[in-house]
Design a protein around this motif. Structure first.
Motif, PDB file in Angstrom:
ATOM      1  N   LEU A 118       4.853  -4.319   0.071  1.00  0.00           N
ATOM      2  CA  LEU A 118       4.664  -3.385  -1.039  1.00  0.00           C
ATOM      3  C   LEU A 118       5.464  -3.822  -2.267  1.00  0.00           C
ATOM      4  O   LEU A 118       5.028  -3.634  -3.405  1.00  0.00           O
ATOM      5  CB  LEU A 118       5.061  -1.974  -0.603  1.00  0.00           C
ATOM      6  CG  LEU A 118       4.193  -1.354   0.504  1.00  0.00           C
ATOM      7  CD1 LEU A 118       4.715   0.033   0.875  1.00  0.00           C
ATOM      8  CD2 LEU A 118       2.732  -1.276   0.076  1.00  0.00           C
ATOM      9  N   TRP A 119       6.643  -4.406  -2.043  1.00  0.00           N
ATOM     10  CA  TRP A 119       7.430  -4.915  -3.169  1.00  0.00           C
ATOM     11  C   TRP A 119       6.676  -6.036  -3.873  1.00  0.00           C
ATOM     12  O   TRP A 119       6.633  -6.090  -5.109  1.00  0.00           O
ATOM     13  CB  TRP A 119       8.790  -5.419  -2.678  1.00  0.00           C
ATOM     14  CG  TRP A 119       9.577  -6.098  -3.750  1.00  0.00           C
ATOM     15  CD1 TRP A 119      10.336  -5.519  -4.726  1.00  0.00           C
ATOM     16  CD2 TRP A 119       9.651  -7.512  -3.989  1.00  0.00           C
ATOM     17  NE1 TRP A 119      10.884  -6.468  -5.545  1.00  0.00           N
ATOM     18  CE2 TRP A 119      10.477  -7.703  -5.120  1.00  0.00           C
ATOM     19  CE3 TRP A 119       9.109  -8.630  -3.353  1.00  0.00           C
ATOM     20  CZ2 TRP A 119      10.781  -8.972  -5.621  1.00  0.00           C
ATOM     21  CZ3 TRP A 119       9.400  -9.892  -3.845  1.00  0.00           C
ATOM     22  CH2 TRP A 119      10.225 -10.065  -4.967  1.00  0.00           C
ATOM     23  N   LYS A 120       6.094  -6.943  -3.097  1.00  0.00           N
ATOM     24  CA  LYS A 120       5.323  -8.032  -3.699  1.00  0.00           C
ATOM     25  C   LYS A 120       4.158  -7.482  -4.517  1.00  0.00           C
ATOM     26  O   LYS A 120       3.859  -7.982  -5.609  1.00  0.00           O
ATOM     27  CB  LYS A 120       4.811  -8.975  -2.612  1.00  0.00           C
ATOM     28  CG  LYS A 120       5.891  -9.832  -1.959  1.00  0.00           C
ATOM     29  CD  LYS A 120       5.292 -10.769  -0.909  1.00  0.00           C
ATOM     30  CE  LYS A 120       6.349 -11.671  -0.300  1.00  0.00           C
ATOM     31  NZ  LYS A 120       5.773 -12.597   0.724  1.00  0.00           N
ATOM     32  N   ALA A 121       3.493  -6.446  -3.991  1.00  0.00           N
ATOM     33  CA  ALA A 121       2.376  -5.835  -4.731  1.00  0.00           C
ATOM     34  C   ALA A 121       2.866  -5.221  -6.037  1.00  0.00           C
ATOM     35  O   ALA A 121       2.188  -5.292  -7.073  1.00  0.00           O
ATOM     36  CB  ALA A 121       1.697  -4.780  -3.862  1.00  0.00           C
ATOM     37  N   GLN A 122       4.049  -4.641  -5.989  1.00  0.00           N
ATOM     38  CA  GLN A 122       4.591  -3.980  -7.179  1.00  0.00           C
ATOM     39  C   GLN A 122       5.016  -4.990  -8.244  1.00  0.00           C
ATOM     40  O   GLN A 122       5.061  -4.650  -9.433  1.00  0.00           O
ATOM     41  CB  GLN A 122       5.776  -3.098  -6.783  1.00  0.00           C
ATOM     42  CG  GLN A 122       5.942  -1.869  -7.644  1.00  0.00           C
ATOM     43  CD  GLN A 122       6.893  -0.857  -7.037  1.00  0.00           C
ATOM     44  OE1 GLN A 122       7.891  -1.214  -6.407  1.00  0.00           O
ATOM     45  NE2 GLN A 122       6.601   0.411  -7.220  1.00  0.00           N
ATOM     46  N   GLN A 123       5.335  -6.214  -7.822  1.00  0.00           N
ATOM     47  CA  GLN A 123       5.672  -7.238  -8.811  1.00  0.00           C
ATOM     48  C   GLN A 123       4.453  -7.620  -9.641  1.00  0.00           C
ATOM     49  O   GLN A 123       4.572  -7.964 -10.817  1.00  0.00           O
ATOM     50  CB  GLN A 123       6.241  -8.484  -8.110  1.00  0.00           C
ATOM     51  CG  GLN A 123       7.497  -8.239  -7.292  1.00  0.00           C
ATOM     52  CD  GLN A 123       8.511  -7.386  -8.029  1.00  0.00           C
ATOM     53  OE1 GLN A 123       9.088  -7.816  -9.020  1.00  0.00           O
ATOM     54  NE2 GLN A 123       8.721  -6.177  -7.547  1.00  0.00           N
ATOM     55  N   LYS A 124       3.283  -7.546  -9.029  1.00  0.00           N
ATOM     56  CA  LYS A 124       2.048  -7.851  -9.750  1.00  0.00           C
ATOM     57  C   LYS A 124       1.551  -6.655 -10.552  1.00  0.00           C
ATOM     58  O   LYS A 124       0.929  -6.820 -11.599  1.00  0.00           O
ATOM     59  CB  LYS A 124       0.963  -8.283  -8.753  1.00  0.00           C
ATOM     60  CG  LYS A 124       1.322  -9.535  -7.957  1.00  0.00           C
ATOM     61  CD  LYS A 124       0.252  -9.848  -6.920  1.00  0.00           C
ATOM     62  CE  LYS A 124       0.611 -11.061  -6.084  1.00  0.00           C
ATOM     63  NZ  LYS A 124      -0.397 -11.335  -5.014  1.00  0.00           N
ATOM     64  N   ASP A 125       1.813  -5.448 -10.040  1.00  0.00           N
ATOM     65  CA  ASP A 125       1.332  -4.228 -10.685  1.00  0.00           C
ATOM     66  C   ASP A 125       2.383  -3.137 -10.482  1.00  0.00           C
ATOM     67  O   ASP A 125       2.513  -2.593  -9.380  1.00  0.00           O
ATOM     68  CB  ASP A 125      -0.003  -3.795 -10.079  1.00  0.00           C
ATOM     69  CG  ASP A 125      -0.531  -2.496 -10.670  1.00  0.00           C
ATOM     70  OD1 ASP A 125       0.099  -1.960 -11.601  1.00  0.00           O
ATOM     71  OD2 ASP A 125      -1.577  -2.013 -10.193  1.00  0.00           O
ATOM     72  N   PRO A 126       3.173  -2.807 -11.511  1.00  0.00           N
ATOM     73  CA  PRO A 126       4.247  -1.818 -11.364  1.00  0.00           C
ATOM     74  C   PRO A 126       3.774  -0.449 -10.895  1.00  0.00           C
ATOM     75  O   PRO A 126       4.571   0.333 -10.360  1.00  0.00           O
ATOM     76  CB  PRO A 126       4.832  -1.723 -12.782  1.00  0.00           C
ATOM     77  CG  PRO A 126       4.504  -3.036 -13.419  1.00  0.00           C
ATOM     78  CD  PRO A 126       3.166  -3.422 -12.850  1.00  0.00           C
ATOM     79  N   SER A 127       2.484  -0.150 -11.056  1.00  0.00           N
ATOM     80  CA  SER A 127       1.974   1.151 -10.602  1.00  0.00           C
ATOM     81  C   SER A 127       1.614   1.139  -9.122  1.00  0.00           C
ATOM     82  O   SER A 127       1.234   2.157  -8.555  1.00  0.00           O
ATOM     83  CB  SER A 127       0.739   1.550 -11.413  1.00  0.00           C
ATOM     84  OG  SER A 127      -0.372   0.710 -11.117  1.00  0.00           O
ATOM     85  N   ALA A 128       1.726  -0.017  -8.467  1.00  0.00           N
ATOM     86  CA  ALA A 128       1.417  -0.133  -7.037  1.00  0.00           C
ATOM     87  C   ALA A 128       2.667   0.214  -6.223  1.00  0.00           C
ATOM     88  O   ALA A 128       3.543   0.936  -6.677  1.00  0.00           O
ATOM     89  CB  ALA A 128       0.911  -1.536  -6.724  1.00  0.00           C
ATOM     90  N   GLY A 129       2.712  -0.296  -4.997  1.00  0.00           N
ATOM     91  CA  GLY A 129       3.862  -0.024  -4.146  1.00  0.00           C
ATOM     92  C   GLY A 129       3.596   0.992  -3.055  1.00  0.00           C
ATOM     93  O   GLY A 129       4.523   1.419  -2.360  1.00  0.00           O
ATOM     94  N   TYR A 130       2.335   1.401  -2.880  1.00  0.00           N
ATOM     95  CA  TYR A 130       1.952   2.340  -1.823  1.00  0.00           C
ATOM     96  C   TYR A 130       0.824   1.724  -1.009  1.00  0.00           C
ATOM     97  O   TYR A 130       0.253   0.686  -1.371  1.00  0.00           O
ATOM     98  CB  TYR A 130       1.512   3.680  -2.421  1.00  0.00           C
ATOM     99  CG  TYR A 130       0.453   3.554  -3.495  1.00  0.00           C
ATOM    100  CD1 TYR A 130      -0.893   3.411  -3.167  1.00  0.00           C
ATOM    101  CD2 TYR A 130       0.803   3.575  -4.844  1.00  0.00           C
ATOM    102  CE1 TYR A 130      -1.862   3.281  -4.140  1.00  0.00           C
ATOM    103  CE2 TYR A 130      -0.165   3.440  -5.833  1.00  0.00           C
ATOM    104  CZ  TYR A 130      -1.483   3.286  -5.476  1.00  0.00           C
ATOM    105  OH  TYR A 130      -2.439   3.150  -6.450  1.00  0.00           O
ATOM    106  N   ALA A 131       0.494   2.351   0.128  1.00  0.00           N
ATOM    107  CA  ALA A 131      -0.560   1.840   1.008  1.00  0.00           C
ATOM    108  C   ALA A 131      -1.925   2.240   0.446  1.00  0.00           C
ATOM    109  O   ALA A 131      -2.344   3.397   0.544  1.00  0.00           O
ATOM    110  CB  ALA A 131      -0.383   2.398   2.415  1.00  0.00           C
ATOM    111  N   ARG A 132      -2.620   1.278  -0.119  1.00  0.00           N
ATOM    112  CA  ARG A 132      -3.881   1.568  -0.804  1.00  0.00           C
ATOM    113  C   ARG A 132      -4.974   2.057   0.152  1.00  0.00           C
ATOM    114  O   ARG A 132      -5.857   2.824  -0.241  1.00  0.00           O
ATOM    115  CB  ARG A 132      -4.362   0.316  -1.551  1.00  0.00           C
ATOM    116  CG  ARG A 132      -3.471  -0.085  -2.718  1.00  0.00           C
ATOM    117  CD  ARG A 132      -4.024  -1.304  -3.446  1.00  0.00           C
ATOM    118  NE  ARG A 132      -3.200  -1.686  -4.582  1.00  0.00           N
ATOM    119  CZ  ARG A 132      -3.316  -1.168  -5.806  1.00  0.00           C
ATOM    120  NH1 ARG A 132      -4.212  -0.235  -6.031  1.00  0.00           N
ATOM    121  NH2 ARG A 132      -2.538  -1.571  -6.782  1.00  0.00           N
ATOM    122  N   THR A 133      -4.929   1.596   1.402  1.00  0.00           N
ATOM    123  CA  THR A 133      -5.977   2.006   2.337  1.00  0.00           C
ATOM    124  C   THR A 133      -5.968   3.511   2.588  1.00  0.00           C
ATOM    125  O   THR A 133      -6.991   4.079   2.972  1.00  0.00           O
ATOM    126  CB  THR A 133      -5.811   1.275   3.675  1.00  0.00           C
ATOM    127  OG1 THR A 133      -4.473   1.450   4.146  1.00  0.00           O
ATOM    128  CG2 THR A 133      -6.105  -0.198   3.536  1.00  0.00           C
TER     129      THR A 133
END
Length: 593
Positions: A47-62
């Motif tokens: 989730l940290w890696k996802a947030q580095q690409k998109d600051p609004s991410a960081g949660y389980a998208r599924t």
């Protein structure tokens, strides 16, 4: 009047689990609460890696896909949704659910929990005397120069209970304990007090059983012959009663099995001592009883609880550097000689092993003599390099392996083409005094409430007599079990293994007290080490749970610095228990009938 048991159904055991499980749980029969567990130590890094690409991410998208499929039905039927899919961004997930509900024409009341994320406070907390000593090595955090990229304290269940009491339809959580997803709804439903320790402990046991989804209903189960319905297992349901006892079950018409064995398997999964610590209670797993309560129904009763510890566990992930792995295939004769030659040539091409911060070379022997098929004559040479400099371990490394294609050993080929480097994390488990963490719930009306930590707290202790729980090293007195025969250990016991950071746990249990009497005497720490040579030089902790006919072993450091860093082919120790079951030992003939 005592309320009926609350029916809590799980629809996820990890980030990436069966997406259809939420819909199947809601449509399959009556439930009151739908939960989903998405977080693990590795998941926080993902989730940290996802947030580095998109600051609004960081949660389980599924989770959003699952909610879209069931939200209308849940609102119509009054089913509450409680999840830790919020990960590093529970507020962001709550906002996304609101947007999704608007598109569906729905208006759920959404609350979220926060306060677990302390990564930005680490310097401040260290200056206040919190050393974040590694639970496995004892090293304080200040002794490492790696950058902490996530640090999350495991929160308890009372924020969830508070949100449900405020009529929330959905409660989004960050890093709460897995069991809290069951404890919170049960405490709200039954109106438990904070010192109803036995009831809370029973709910912790139920939460621990269903947190990994179908692992409680026949998934990953050693005694495969017991599972007569081989369809994909139905996800588990915990019917938690007012006294904390629970019935573990699944919807009618679903596959798999719910038995004392499948429940025992999950109770032993990824635990250490029988004193199972949670932020709200210490649950004593050596006190609970399992009883078959009907087809696919197992009653968990008698769980004792005591006050929780004064600390919360913290899961830190550090940026460890970069890594790359290439696997060379060796075929036929002279496997060891070919492996040694390949290793020599490769590091000659690369400029020496010392060029890298860390090198791991592992020869995996699969080949058979005079094999009837080509593939059965092969072994793998798995070479992993790590370094803070991504350029060293990227294509410069993997491309170099291809220079052996025409100039190396006979039969050279690889399992993959050359690969680029990947960043890896290092797991660092620690403790923090609970008073340094502000457990907060944001209610549907946007009101923020601070959740006080439980008081009083107590040091870790067993409710059993000291001799009933065996820690590392105690040997059983010799006992004659009669004539023996050399057979695999798994002829008598089942196993479930897994990872807790850099440690591996293996729970083993038998079907009968007679078998357990032998296992208890036979499988000492010394015998365990004999069957698992990889434990040489590592600390091994041994615990007894006679109420479950079970032993639990924890091998400290077997997985290095956690799954993201481990170079083992099985970095989460999922197959470790089955490996032990395949090891031969002297088993009484009387138990082999």
């Amino acid at each position: 009047m005592t309320k009926r048991a609350v029916r809590i159904g799980n629809c996820s055991g990890f980030y990436g689990d069966r997406v259809a499980a939420a819909r199947e749980m809601v449509e399959g029969g009556p439930i009151d609460v739908l939960t989903g567990d998405y977080l693990a130590e590795l998941t926080m890094l993902i989730l940290w890696k996802a947030q580095q690409k998109d600051p609004s991410a960081g949660y389980a998208r599924t989770f959003l896909t699952q909610v879209e499929q069931v939200l209308g039905s849940c609102l119509d039927r009054g089913i509450k949704i409680v999840t830790n899919a919020g990960g590093l961004n529970p507020a962001g997930l709550a906002e996304k659910i609101t947007e999704l509900a608007g598109k569906l024409g729905l208006e759920p009341k959404i609350a979220y929990v926060t306060g677990d994320n302390i990564v930005d406070r680490l310097p401040e907390l260290q200056s206040q005397g919190v050393d974040f000593a590694n639970l496995d090595t004892g090293r304080p955090l200040a002794e490492t120069d790696r950058t902490a990229i996530s640090a999350n304290a495991y929160l308890g269940a009372w924020g969830i209970a508070e949100a449900l009491a405020a009529q929330a339809d959905i409660v989004v959580c960050p890093r709460v304990t897995d069991a809290s997803l069951v404890v919170g709804p049960a405490a709200w439903w039954h109106g438990w007090a904070r010192d109803d320790y036995d009831a809370l402990a029973g709910a912790v046991a139920a939460g621990h059983v269903i947190e990994c989804g179908p692992q409680a209903t026949g998934g990953n189960y050693s005694f495969l012959d017991e599972i007569t319905d081989r369809r994909y297992p139905g996800f588990p349901i915990a019917e938690v009663a007012a006294d904390g006892s629970s019935v573990i079950t699944k919807h009618d018409g679903t596959g798999g099995l719910v038995s004392p064995g499948t429940v025992t398997a999950q109770l032993l999964y990824e635990i250490g001592a029988p004193e199972y610590l949670n932020p709200d209670v210490t649950a004593h797993f050596d006190t609970l009883n399992l009883t078959q309560d009907g087809e696919h129904r197992v009653l968990i009763s008698g769980t004792r609880g005591s006050a929780p510890p004064p600390t919360l566990k913290v899961a830190l992930n550090q940026l460890g550097g970069y890594r790359n792995t290439m696997t060379l295939v060796l075929t036929g004769l002279d496997v060891e000689a070919k492996a040694a030659y390949a290793e020599q040539l490769l590091f000659e091409v690369l400029g020496g092993r010392e060029k890298f911060a860390e090198v791991d070379v592992n020869l995996l022997r699969f080949e058979h003599a005079d094999a009837p098929r080509n593939v059965e004559a092969t072994a793998h040479l798995r070479i992993t390099v790590k370094d803070p400099d991504p350029r060293k371990v990227g294509r410069a490394f993997s491309n170099a392996t291809m220079e052996l294609a025409l100039g190396g050993y006979a039969g050279f080929h690889t399992t993959t083409p050359p690969t680029p480097e990947t960043a890896y994390g290092v797991y660092w488990p620690a403790l923090i005094p609970a008073e340094h963490v502000t457990h907060t719930v944001v209610l549907p009306n946007s009101e923020r409430r601070v959740i006080p930590h439980p008081h009083p707290t107590s040091p870790i202790q067993s409710l059993q007599h000291a001799d009933s729980v065996t820690s590392a090293g105690r040997e059983e007195p010799a006992r004659d079990f009669g004539e023996t025969r050399r057979e695999p250990l798994g002829r008598v016991c089942a196993a479930r293994s897994g990872d807790k950071g850099g440690n591996a746990n293996v729970g083993l249990w038998t079907r009968t007290p007679a078998e357990f009497a032998w296992l208890r005497a036979h499988l000492t720490e010394a015998k365990f080490r004999e069957l698992l040579p990889e434990a040489d030089g590592l600390a091994v902790h041994r615990y007894e749970l006679p109420n479950l006919n079970a032993l639990n072993f924890v091998v400290v450091g077997l997985l290095g610095e956690g799954v993201a860093s481990s170079t083992r082919p099985d970095p989460q120790a999922k197959g470790l228990g089955e490996y032990l079951r395949a090891r031969t030992t002297d088993i009484p003939v009387a138990l082999l009938g």
